[in-house]
Write a protein that holds these residues in place. Structure first.
Motif, PDB file in Angstrom:
ATOM      1  N   UNK A  62       8.058  72.008   3.561  1.00  0.00           N
ATOM      2  CA  UNK A  62       9.463  71.867   4.005  1.00  0.00           C
ATOM      3  C   UNK A  62       9.957  72.382   5.067  1.00  0.00           C
ATOM      4  N   UNK A  63      11.056  71.832   5.736  1.00  0.00           N
ATOM      5  CA  UNK A  63      11.610  72.156   7.044  1.00  0.00           C
ATOM      6  C   UNK A  63      13.164  72.637   6.853  1.00  0.00           C
ATOM      7  N   UNK A  64      13.601  73.746   7.379  1.00  0.00           N
ATOM      8  CA  UNK A  64      14.889  73.968   7.060  1.00  0.00           C
ATOM      9  C   UNK A  64      15.573  73.456   8.509  1.00  0.00           C
ATOM     10  N   UNK A  65      16.961  73.358   8.264  1.00  0.00           N
ATOM     11  CA  UNK A  65      17.898  72.980   9.302  1.00  0.00           C
ATOM     12  C   UNK A  65      17.784  73.771  10.539  1.00  0.00           C
ATOM     13  N   UNK A  66      17.124  74.915  10.560  1.00  0.00           N
ATOM     14  CA  UNK A  66      17.017  75.695  11.634  1.00  0.00           C
ATOM     15  C   UNK A  66      15.775  75.786  12.457  1.00  0.00           C
ATOM     16  N   UNK A  67      14.799  74.697  11.629  1.00  0.00           N
ATOM     17  CA  UNK A  67      13.633  74.414  12.356  1.00  0.00           C
ATOM     18  C   UNK A  67      12.262  75.137  11.868  1.00  0.00           C
ATOM     19  N   UNK A  68      12.621  76.233  10.900  1.00  0.00           N
ATOM     20  CA  UNK A  68      11.440  77.166  10.450  1.00  0.00           C
ATOM     21  C   UNK A  68      11.084  76.327   9.175  1.00  0.00           C
ATOM     22  N   UNK A  69       9.599  76.620   8.755  1.00  0.00           N
ATOM     23  CA  UNK A  69       8.865  75.892   7.761  1.00  0.00           C
ATOM     24  C   UNK A  69       8.529  77.011   6.760  1.00  0.00           C
ATOM     25  N   UNK A  70       8.622  76.315   5.441  1.00  0.00           N
ATOM     26  CA  UNK A  70       7.712  77.265   4.307  1.00  0.00           C
ATOM     27  C   UNK A  70       6.948  76.110   3.727  1.00  0.00           C
ATOM     28  N   UNK A  71       5.840  76.849   2.911  1.00  0.00           N
ATOM     29  CA  UNK A  71       4.844  76.067   2.283  1.00  0.00           C
ATOM     30  C   UNK A  71       5.540  76.430   0.825  1.00  0.00           C
ATOM     31  N   UNK A  72       5.930  75.593  -0.062  1.00  0.00           N
ATOM     32  CA  UNK A  72       6.613  75.845  -1.324  1.00  0.00           C
ATOM     33  C   UNK A  72       5.631  76.368  -2.227  1.00  0.00           C
ATOM     34  N   UNK A  73       5.870  77.376  -3.072  1.00  0.00           N
ATOM     35  CA  UNK A  73       5.109  78.128  -3.814  1.00  0.00           C
ATOM     36  C   UNK A  73       5.905  78.107  -5.322  1.00  0.00           C
ATOM     37  N   UNK A 103      18.194  67.563   7.984  1.00  0.00           N
ATOM     38  CA  UNK A 103      18.369  66.314   7.741  1.00  0.00           C
ATOM     39  C   UNK A 103      17.517  65.275   8.415  1.00  0.00           C
ATOM     40  N   UNK A 104      16.474  65.699   9.387  1.00  0.00           N
ATOM     41  CA  UNK A 104      15.503  64.797  10.000  1.00  0.00           C
ATOM     42  C   UNK A 104      14.211  64.738   9.351  1.00  0.00           C
ATOM     43  N   UNK A 105      14.221  65.452   8.251  1.00  0.00           N
ATOM     44  CA  UNK A 105      12.877  65.260   7.483  1.00  0.00           C
ATOM     45  C   UNK A 105      12.556  63.629   7.129  1.00  0.00           C
ATOM     46  N   UNK A 106      11.216  63.425   7.860  1.00  0.00           N
ATOM     47  CA  UNK A 106      10.891  62.091   7.483  1.00  0.00           C
ATOM     48  C   UNK A 106       9.962  62.192   6.276  1.00  0.00           C
ATOM     49  N   UNK A 107       9.920  60.959   5.648  1.00  0.00           N
ATOM     50  CA  UNK A 107       9.083  60.975   4.588  1.00  0.00           C
ATOM     51  C   UNK A 107       7.963  59.709   5.001  1.00  0.00           C
ATOM     52  N   UNK A 108       7.280  59.725   6.046  1.00  0.00           N
ATOM     53  CA  UNK A 108       6.636  58.749   6.485  1.00  0.00           C
ATOM     54  C   UNK A 108       4.948  59.060   5.766  1.00  0.00           C
ATOM     55  N   UNK A 109       4.748  60.372   5.521  1.00  0.00           N
ATOM     56  CA  UNK A 109       3.286  60.549   5.027  1.00  0.00           C
ATOM     57  C   UNK A 109       3.243  60.071   3.697  1.00  0.00           C
ATOM     58  N   UNK A 110       2.016  59.562   3.277  1.00  0.00           N
ATOM     59  CA  UNK A 110       1.810  58.931   1.904  1.00  0.00           C
ATOM     60  C   UNK A 110       1.880  59.654   0.833  1.00  0.00           C
ATOM     61  N   UNK A 111       1.782  60.824   0.835  1.00  0.00           N
ATOM     62  CA  UNK A 111       2.189  62.011  -0.036  1.00  0.00           C
ATOM     63  C   UNK A 111       3.413  62.201  -0.323  1.00  0.00           C
ATOM     64  N   UNK A 112       4.490  62.430   0.865  1.00  0.00           N
ATOM     65  CA  UNK A 112       5.737  62.781   0.686  1.00  0.00           C
ATOM     66  C   UNK A 112       6.553  61.272   0.153  1.00  0.00           C
ATOM     67  N   UNK A 113       6.175  60.229   0.641  1.00  0.00           N
ATOM     68  CA  UNK A 113       6.798  59.087   0.142  1.00  0.00           C
ATOM     69  C   UNK A 113       6.405  58.873  -1.376  1.00  0.00           C
TER      70      UNK A 113
END
Length: 982
Positions: A62-73, A103-113
């Protein structure tokens, strides 16, 4: 009713492109969502909101509004809001409230969709998988780039296109005789290089009179849209460089060469390929190259690939031919004297190739071959061929390999392709009809005075302002020039018997008549052509369009189109000499030489407008000629001295160079002409024998290698007959919303439906669409019918949209089967290889996007080999989206686990795919590199840059293939239901 809370993140089921939405406020009746990325606000009914709650789980990124990312645990929910915990790229543990997701997170990958409940129709998923399968197959096919164009499968054209388009930055001279299809060859090369990504931009330079013809041919035959630039179009771009406005740019040579500012813009536009038509017009001398030649030479230094087209490579002599080759490779062709010496050696090589057919058993033939080979491999092949104890199979293989080696290593065959009609065959007969006419008194007085008084010629040249021998050959022009008051003088066409002769033939339906048949009339001068048309109109009531250099391009095209129209078109087209260059009038079989050109190559160009591949009738050449005139003597030189009307011979330029001056002097003297005709005939016979034994024979052998051409044709035939194409197109058109109606005869009309997806090539909502066929022959017979192939822009666009977008990358279906109990879950996962590489490498020929299908049941058991894609698909049933989202939501954890396991299953197959691709690449490029290195030792036409480029290409491809990774392309969830359930 869903439970909404301010700050929660949701997505719109119907407008996923809006991005991630945030609940602003909600009550018992409605909920308001702000989609920050698109700055849109929507209000929905709380009870029936078409929204899906966004909730990520362990392993999601997931991506934050500030641009940094984390892998959810881990996650924590409080007050209806979720907080995500995980590690960022640096391994630092961080937390991210859902309100602060980007807000700009896109759900275009099959897994996310899938996990956010976005599912497509089941038939979309099917089409996506089949698209990937077909794309993988076609991209590796040897006929890719050659099978789509609307052309006849003519061996020499396809051999040249295949050979040249395989090269890195090809630089060649296409010099087939008139009518053999140089434009088609250039179009095929361009089409394939573009389709395979070898080039992205091309500049085409043609004579002003041919620019519209190029525009139409590239669109009609190759579906290539070209931007035609002139000064008006250029100015419309303001201060921007107009040559950077399009991928393919077509421009007039006359305009560009005369405009230094525009030329500099073209020079700076980073084109990958330059095509120059009618290249023999580029005048050159060692000490004074022409402006056009200098311009092309400058462009050739900036543009890596270059195709020069000319039907008469030696029209201006051997030096001019050398100049053309010098443009292609200045390092190789830098010394004219050395070039002439090499030309003299080609006869030995051609004789050696012919001598191979006499082996074994002919010592003289063996010696002939031995004289021209000096490497160990060729000597070993000759020994095998000459050995009477070798098997016939061994001997035939040695003969073929040795012939190929000799063709490769000698002569200009690598940079020049010249096929002759004699070598290609299949051309119609030419029939010559002489129509002797009496000289009218106005012409006769001048001709007779010229024959009696030698000094009168000088007076006539001064009085008319004409050149010698024009004043003798073109008597109507002389008459016009001598008229004291042209406005009051009787028009020349009123007194010229050729006009009445033509009118009689046009209405004569007997033998020798033209009634109801198309007739092309060519005259040397524009004024003559205009007078012919006027005479036909006034004296006979015929409307005859005129085609000459004074017309605009649009006017020329209209004249040619009016002539070509079978139903409402005109019977006669009158051309000035410009009409004998480039235009194709093969639908006509009657050619009237109203007068004769002075150069044999121009005469052949005139006949070549009709005598082309595809001409179905004998060519009827008519020459109305005044008895006892200079024009009749010129005709005798052509007819008796070199058989100029019977077939193209390719030696006219040499004969004109040798006898042109003597011919001008003999136009008033029959005795001198008799001697000249005899001398010309003797040289003509010798030149033909020299051609057969020397360089032209070598060029013909190299310009089309029949075995290779037949292999290409067979590969194209395989794609033409592909039964999968119509089935695929039918499915794709239905899903994209295109209506199709069978018209009969294998032709279908395609028309946009009201629900069609936007922007498909040739299909615009509200317009009538187009007719199409899968059959090559039908498409060739009907200009109004497009040919559908795997390379057609409509099909390429549909495949591209599917593979590059989200269409069909998720689905959910129900499976009802008596042998399977209800309530069980299966996941059908499709992974595909991902290998970023520059398009110019054309990686897809070795490793196109490749599908790996994995089918798992809910326990993790692999069912891929037990249940095929097709077998499963035909037993599936659709389910509405609302139920699908609920089913997915209830099985989130199970699906996450299956996605992880499926990736592990697919990864096990990746090494074998990569290894196979590496092997294909090595086999192809190592073999080609070894061949070119061997060639370079004997034939300097192999450029060092070509060898270096091939080495670099091999290295880059190896690195790209090694870096291949897998990504999840699409996923279908399958829920089993009991047979009795509805």
């Amino acid at each position: 009713m869903s439970d909404f809370s301010p700050g929660q993140r949701w997505i719109s089921d119907g407008e996923a492109e809006l991005g991630l939405g945030t609940v602003l406020n909600c009550d018992a009746r409605s909920v308001t969502i702000l989609f920050g990325a698109s700055q849109e606000t929507r209000t929905y009914s709380s009870r029936q909101a078409p929204l899906t709650r966004v909730a990520f789980g362990s392993g999601d990124r997931v991506v934050s509004a500030d641009g940094w990312r984390i892998t959810v645990a881990d996650t924590n929910e409080r007050g209806g809001l979720i907080t995500y915990f995980g590690e960022d790229a640096h391994g630092t543990r961080r937390e991210l409230p859902e309100a602060k997701l980007a807000d700009t997170m896109q759900f275009d990958q099959a897994r996310d969709r899938l996990l956010t409940g976005q599912v497509d129709r089941n038939d979309w998923f099917d089409l996506r998988f089949r698209t990937l399968h077909h794309y993988q197959r076609i991209e590796q096919h040897s006929a890719l780039g050659l099978s789509g164009p609307r052309i006849d499968l003519i061996p020499h054209q396809l051999y040249i296109a295949d050979e040249v388009s395989r090269r890195h930055a090809p630089r060649v001279l296409l010099a087939d005789e008139v009518g053999l299809g140089k434009t088609i060859e250039a179009g095929l090369i361009l089409h394939r290089l573009l389709l395979t990504g070898r080039i992205e931009r091309a500049l085409i330079l043609a004579p002003d009179s041919l620019t519209h013809q190029w525009l139409v041919e590239l669109l009609r035959r190759f579906s290539l849209e070209v931007s035609l630039l002139d000064e008006n179009q250029s100015q419309a771009h303001g201060g921007r460089n107009p040559f950077e406005s399009a991928q393919l740019v077509l421009a007039s040579q006359d305009w560009l060469f005369a405009n230094p500012q525009r030329f500099e813009q073209a020079e700076n536009s980073q084109f990958d390929l330059l095509i120059v038509d009618e290249a023999h017009h580029l005048a050159w001398a060692e000490d004074a190259p022409g402006t056009g030649y200098q311009c092309v030479e400058r462009l050739s230094r900036e543009i890596p690939g270059m195709l020069l087209l000319t039907a008469t490579p030696e029209q201006m002599g051997l030096e001019s031919h050398f100049a053309r080759l010098r443009l292609l490779d200045p390092e190789r062709y830098h010394d004219l004297a050395r070039f002439k010496e090499e030309e003299r050696h080609y006869g030995e090589v051609a004789a050696a190739i012919d001598a191979l057919e006499q082996l074994p058993g002919d010592e003289q033939a063996e010696a002939s071959v031995a004289r021209v080979i000096d490497d160990h491999d060729s000597q070993a092949l000759l020994a095998t061929l000459a050995n009477p104890e070798a098997s016939s199979t061994q001997q035939e293989a040695a003969r073929s390999q040795l012939s190929e080696a000799l063709l490769d290593r000698h002569g200009t065959g690598r940079v020049m392709f010249r096929n002759s009609r004699r070598h290609v065959g299949g051309f119609p007969e030419r029939r010559f009809h002489l129509a002797p006419l009496a000289l009218p008194s106005a012409y006769r007085r001048v001709v007779r005075k010229l024959e009696r008084d030698e000094d009168y010629l000088d007076e006539l040249l001064i009085e008319t302002g004409m050149d010698h021998p024009d004043v003798l050959i073109y008597l109507d022009a002389m008459y016009r020039a001598l008229s004291d008051d042209p406005l009051n003088a009787e028009p020349w066409w009123h007194i010229d018997p050729r006009i009445n002769w033509l009118l009689e033939r046009l209405s004569d339906d007997g033998e020798g008549g033209f009634a109801d048949e198309k007739v092309l009339v060519i005259a040397h001068q524009r004024e003559t052509a205009e007078g012919i048309a006027e005479g036909l109109r006034v004296l006979g009531g015929y409307h005859a369009p005129v085609f000459h250099e004074g017309l605009s391009l649009l006017e020329r095209d209209r004249a040619a189109a009016a002539f070509a129209d079978d139903e409402d078109g005109c019977q006669v087209l009158v051309c000035s000499e410009i009409g004998s260059e480039g235009r194709n009038f093969q639908f006509c079989r009657h050619l009237v030489m109203f007068d004769l050109p002075q150069h044999p190559d121009q005469l052949e160009q005139r006949i070549g407008r009709l005598d082309r591949i595809g001409q179905k009738h004998a060519i009827e050449i008519h020459a109305p000629t005044f008895e006892g005139s200079p024009g009749e003597r010129l005709l005798r030189w052509y007819h008796e001295g070199m058989d100029a009307f019977s077939a193209p011979h390719g030696v006219g330029s040499d004969l004109f160079d040798a006898f042109g001056d003597a011919l001008a002097d003999a136009l008033l003297d029959d005795e001198s002409l008799d001697e000249l005709v005899a001398e010309t005939r003797e040289m003509f016979t010798a030149k033909l024998a020299e051609q057969d034994a020397g360089r032209n024979r070598l060029l013909e052998l190299n310009a089309c290698r029949p075995a290779r051409a037949e292999t290409v044709i067979a590969a194209i035939g395989e794609l033409d007959a592909d039964p999968a194409l119509p089935r695929y197109v039918e499915r794709a058109l239905d899903i994209f919303g295109v209506d199709s109606q069978e018209l009969g005869g294998g032709i279908t009309h395609l028309q946009p439906s009201p629900h069609m997806l936007d922007g498909l090539p040739g299909l615009v909502k509200g317009e009538e669409g187009f007719s199409a066929t899968f059959d090559r022959a039908r498409a060739l017979a009907r200009d109004d019918v497009q040919r559908l192939s795997w390379e057609h822009p409509l099909i390429r666009e549909m495949m591209g949209r599917i593979l590059d977008g989200t269409m069909g990358n998720t689905a959910l279906a129900l499976l009802r089967h008596p042998a399977i109990g209800g309530g069980r879950l299966m996941a059908e996962l499709v992974f595909r290889t991902h290998c970023p590489a520059p398009k110019s490498l054309h990686l897809n020929r070795f490793l196109p996007p490749t599908a790996i299908r994995v089918l798992l049941d809910e326990s993790g058991a692999t069912l891929t080999d037990k249940i095929s894609f097709t077998g499963l698909s035909k037993n599936l049933q659709k389910v509405n989206k609302s139920l699908a989202r609920d089913l997915i939501k209830s099985r989130h954890d199970q699906l996450r686990q299956l996605l992880i396991q499926g990736e592990s299953e697919a990864e096990r197959e990746l090494p074998s795919i990569v290894e196979a691709a590496e092997t294909r690449m090595r086999t192809t490029l190592d073999g080609e590199l070894a061949r070119l290195k061997a060639l370079a030792e004997h034939n300097p036409a192999v450029r060092d840059t070509e060898l270096d480029a091939l080495r670099q290409e091999r290295l880059a491809l190896s690195e790209a293939i090694e870096g291949t990774r897998l990504r999840l392309d699409s996923v279908r969830v399958i829920i089993t239901v009991d047979s009795e359930e509805r």
